[in-house]
Design a protein around this motif. Structure first.
Motif, PDB file in Angstrom:
ATOM      1  N   PHE A 277      20.167 -19.712  -7.104  1.00  0.00           N
ATOM      2  CA  PHE A 277      20.278 -18.559  -7.622  1.00  0.00           C
ATOM      3  C   PHE A 277      21.364 -18.640  -8.837  1.00  0.00           C
ATOM      4  O   PHE A 277      21.476 -18.099  -9.725  1.00  0.00           O
ATOM      5  CB  PHE A 277      20.611 -17.344  -6.881  1.00  0.00           C
ATOM      6  N   THR A 278      22.470 -19.371  -8.487  1.00  0.00           N
ATOM      7  CA  THR A 278      23.459 -19.656  -9.492  1.00  0.00           C
ATOM      8  C   THR A 278      23.515 -20.767 -10.496  1.00  0.00           C
ATOM      9  O   THR A 278      24.192 -21.067 -11.393  1.00  0.00           O
ATOM     10  CB  THR A 278      24.973 -19.240  -8.975  1.00  0.00           C
ATOM     11  N   LEU A 279      23.310 -22.063  -9.700  1.00  0.00           N
ATOM     12  CA  LEU A 279      23.259 -23.304 -10.227  1.00  0.00           C
ATOM     13  C   LEU A 279      22.037 -23.897 -10.550  1.00  0.00           C
ATOM     14  O   LEU A 279      21.906 -24.964 -11.140  1.00  0.00           O
ATOM     15  CB  LEU A 279      23.981 -24.321  -9.245  1.00  0.00           C
ATOM     16  N   GLY A 280      20.880 -23.022 -10.242  1.00  0.00           N
ATOM     17  CA  GLY A 280      19.565 -23.533 -10.674  1.00  0.00           C
ATOM     18  C   GLY A 280      19.028 -24.717  -9.900  1.00  0.00           C
ATOM     19  O   GLY A 280      18.064 -25.524 -10.501  1.00  0.00           O
ATOM     20  N   LEU A 281      19.386 -24.655  -8.940  1.00  0.00           N
ATOM     21  CA  LEU A 281      18.672 -25.798  -8.063  1.00  0.00           C
ATOM     22  C   LEU A 281      17.185 -25.501  -7.737  1.00  0.00           C
ATOM     23  O   LEU A 281      16.794 -24.257  -7.694  1.00  0.00           O
ATOM     24  CB  LEU A 281      19.326 -25.716  -6.407  1.00  0.00           C
TER      25      LEU A 281
ATOM     26  N   MET B 124      14.815 -15.773  -1.604  1.00  0.00           N
ATOM     27  CA  MET B 124      14.703 -17.040  -2.333  1.00  0.00           C
ATOM     28  C   MET B 124      13.156 -17.091  -2.705  1.00  0.00           C
ATOM     29  O   MET B 124      12.182 -17.057  -1.718  1.00  0.00           O
ATOM     30  CB  MET B 124      15.303 -17.926  -1.747  1.00  0.00           C
ATOM     31  N   THR B 125      12.824 -17.139  -3.991  1.00  0.00           N
ATOM     32  CA  THR B 125      11.292 -17.251  -4.270  1.00  0.00           C
ATOM     33  C   THR B 125      11.146 -18.760  -4.796  1.00  0.00           C
ATOM     34  O   THR B 125      11.746 -19.460  -5.403  1.00  0.00           O
ATOM     35  CB  THR B 125      11.128 -16.514  -5.501  1.00  0.00           C
ATOM     36  N   CYS B 126      10.001 -19.195  -4.269  1.00  0.00           N
ATOM     37  CA  CYS B 126       9.622 -20.551  -4.794  1.00  0.00           C
ATOM     38  C   CYS B 126       8.607 -20.477  -5.845  1.00  0.00           C
ATOM     39  O   CYS B 126       7.653 -19.754  -5.833  1.00  0.00           O
ATOM     40  CB  CYS B 126       8.827 -21.199  -3.260  1.00  0.00           C
ATOM     41  N   GLU B 127       8.958 -21.023  -6.868  1.00  0.00           N
ATOM     42  CA  GLU B 127       8.045 -20.977  -8.290  1.00  0.00           C
ATOM     43  C   GLU B 127       7.170 -22.225  -8.244  1.00  0.00           C
ATOM     44  O   GLU B 127       7.507 -23.337  -7.510  1.00  0.00           O
ATOM     45  CB  GLU B 127       8.888 -20.958  -9.231  1.00  0.00           C
TER      46      GLU B 127
ATOM     47  N   VAL C 229      25.074 -23.257   5.682  1.00  0.00           N
ATOM     48  CA  VAL C 229      24.325 -24.196   4.881  1.00  0.00           C
ATOM     49  C   VAL C 229      23.249 -23.776   4.218  1.00  0.00           C
ATOM     50  O   VAL C 229      23.012 -24.110   2.961  1.00  0.00           O
ATOM     51  CB  VAL C 229      24.144 -25.590   5.681  1.00  0.00           C
ATOM     52  N   ILE C 230      22.580 -22.781   4.723  1.00  0.00           N
ATOM     53  CA  ILE C 230      21.483 -21.903   4.261  1.00  0.00           C
ATOM     54  C   ILE C 230      21.717 -21.048   3.175  1.00  0.00           C
ATOM     55  O   ILE C 230      21.375 -21.158   1.845  1.00  0.00           O
ATOM     56  CB  ILE C 230      20.610 -21.201   5.292  1.00  0.00           C
ATOM     57  N   ALA C 231      22.975 -20.696   3.285  1.00  0.00           N
ATOM     58  CA  ALA C 231      23.626 -19.778   2.442  1.00  0.00           C
ATOM     59  C   ALA C 231      24.119 -20.549   1.076  1.00  0.00           C
ATOM     60  O   ALA C 231      23.918 -19.989  -0.071  1.00  0.00           O
ATOM     61  CB  ALA C 231      24.827 -19.089   2.884  1.00  0.00           C
ATOM     62  N   ALA C 232      24.308 -21.583   1.424  1.00  0.00           N
ATOM     63  CA  ALA C 232      24.943 -22.668   0.277  1.00  0.00           C
ATOM     64  C   ALA C 232      23.626 -22.867  -0.447  1.00  0.00           C
ATOM     65  O   ALA C 232      23.710 -23.152  -1.911  1.00  0.00           O
ATOM     66  CB  ALA C 232      25.794 -23.827   0.869  1.00  0.00           C
ATOM     67  N   VAL C 233      22.677 -23.102  -0.175  1.00  0.00           N
ATOM     68  CA  VAL C 233      21.398 -23.548  -0.445  1.00  0.00           C
ATOM     69  C   VAL C 233      21.014 -22.346  -1.515  1.00  0.00           C
ATOM     70  O   VAL C 233      20.663 -22.573  -2.678  1.00  0.00           O
ATOM     71  CB  VAL C 233      20.335 -23.954   0.291  1.00  0.00           C
ATOM     72  N   GLY C 234      21.000 -21.208  -1.005  1.00  0.00           N
ATOM     73  CA  GLY C 234      20.622 -20.086  -1.865  1.00  0.00           C
ATOM     74  C   GLY C 234      21.520 -19.713  -2.960  1.00  0.00           C
ATOM     75  O   GLY C 234      20.865 -19.494  -4.179  1.00  0.00           O
ATOM     76  N   ILE C 235      22.755 -20.040  -2.675  1.00  0.00           N
ATOM     77  CA  ILE C 235      23.748 -19.770  -3.972  1.00  0.00           C
ATOM     78  C   ILE C 235      23.518 -20.851  -4.881  1.00  0.00           C
ATOM     79  O   ILE C 235      23.687 -20.672  -6.201  1.00  0.00           O
ATOM     80  CB  ILE C 235      25.239 -19.776  -3.523  1.00  0.00           C
ATOM     81  N   ALA C 236      23.214 -22.072  -4.594  1.00  0.00           N
ATOM     82  CA  ALA C 236      23.000 -23.277  -5.357  1.00  0.00           C
ATOM     83  C   ALA C 236      21.683 -22.878  -6.130  1.00  0.00           C
ATOM     84  O   ALA C 236      21.549 -23.251  -7.517  1.00  0.00           O
ATOM     85  CB  ALA C 236      22.879 -24.466  -4.849  1.00  0.00           C
TER      86      ALA C 236
END
Length: 281
Positions: free
Chosen positions: A202-206, A1-4, A193-200
């Motif tokens: 990379f795939t949902l634009g969180l 996960m990269t923080c922009e 929950v951490i995995a869900a945040v990562g998915i959100a």
């Protein structure tokens, strides 16, 4: 996960003016967000949990005495961190490891010494962390760790890190002990929950910045649950490996040290800010 970055350098200059731009004289003070970052972070949280318990049990200083000692050590390391010209892996990760211990001790002091319920400490630390983020953003217009290049931003950063550890400790204990999920199930829950945040992300634009900070908070109870699972007695839901550093903390410390040495040599987690790069040129 990269923080922009949450704003462009041009926008930051327009908003902050020449005074703020003149203060941006240092390289970024924190590492790039890579897989190494997350591995070391989780290991530091695990070591922080077991080390805090070990010191409390074996040092003979009591919970308050250990808290004062570790806070003093943390203060010394943070002085060194603030005085360095740029990010240095050894100093940075030593500060994280110590702040993990101190954050654990703050939560434990409130719960064990003063009897404050875990529900209360979790709520209070959560509110304080939100306030830190609000003040930080109102002052700097960004929460991105890609722009920790002034003393003010670094101060907000470490303050936020401290309360993520305190919050994570309280929340982890609340879930594993008060809600009676146990250490192993709690670790699995936080990992999911951490995995869900990562998915959100990379795939949902969180948003990258919020994805980072949410994951950062959650890695604390994840690491703490792993540490408790390894060290606590079998009757309490652990593996009963004990609090001995050689058993629980030793292997994790060895991995942390190895990875920090590797990053120091390869500089794979070093990033420069745009303002510092212009000055160096």
């Amino acid at each position: 996960m990269t923080c922009e970055l949450s704003e462009t350098p041009e926008a930051a200059r327009d908003a902050d003016g020449p005074t703020r731009h003149a203060r941006r004289l240092r390289l970024n003070r924190v590492p790039e967000i890579t897989v190494y970052f997350w591995i070391i972070k989780v290991l530091c949280t695990t070591v922080g949990e077991t080390a805090a318990d070990l010191l409390n049990e074996k040092a003979g200083l009591g919970l308050t005495g250990v808290s004062v000692l570790m806070s003093a050590l943390l203060a010394v390391v943070l002085v060194v961190q603030f005085r360095t010209a740029a990010y240095r892996a050894g100093v940075y990760w030593l500060a994280v490891a110590l702040i993990s211990v101190v954050g654990t001790l703050i939560s434990d002091n409130l719960t064990d010494n003063t009897g404050v319920p875990l529900e209360t400490t979790t709520t209070v630390f959560g509110v304080i962390l939100v306030v830190v983020f609000i003040v930080w953003y109102r002052r700097e217009r960004t929460l991105s760790i890609h722009s920790i290049d002034t003393t003010g931003r670094e101060s907000f950063y470490w303050l936020a890190v401290l309360f993520t550890f305190a919050l994570g400790t309280a929340a982890g204990d609340l879930v594993s002990e008060r809600m009676d999920l146990g250490y192993w199930l709690s670790a699995v829950l936080f990992a999911l929950v951490i995995a869900a945040v990562g998915i959100a992300h990379f795939t949902l634009g969180l948003d990258a910045v919020w994805s980072f900070w949410i994951a950062y908070v959650l890695t604390r109870p994840l690491g703490a649950s792993i540490g408790d699972y390894l060290s606590q007695p079998t009757g309490d839901g652990g593996l009963g490996l004990g609090l001995a550093t050689v058993v629980t903390s030793g292997p994790f410390l060895a991995v942390i040290l190895g990875m920090v040495v590797y990053l120091t040599v390869t500089r794979k987690d070093v990033v420069e800010t745009e303002g510092a790069a212009r000055q160096a040129a």
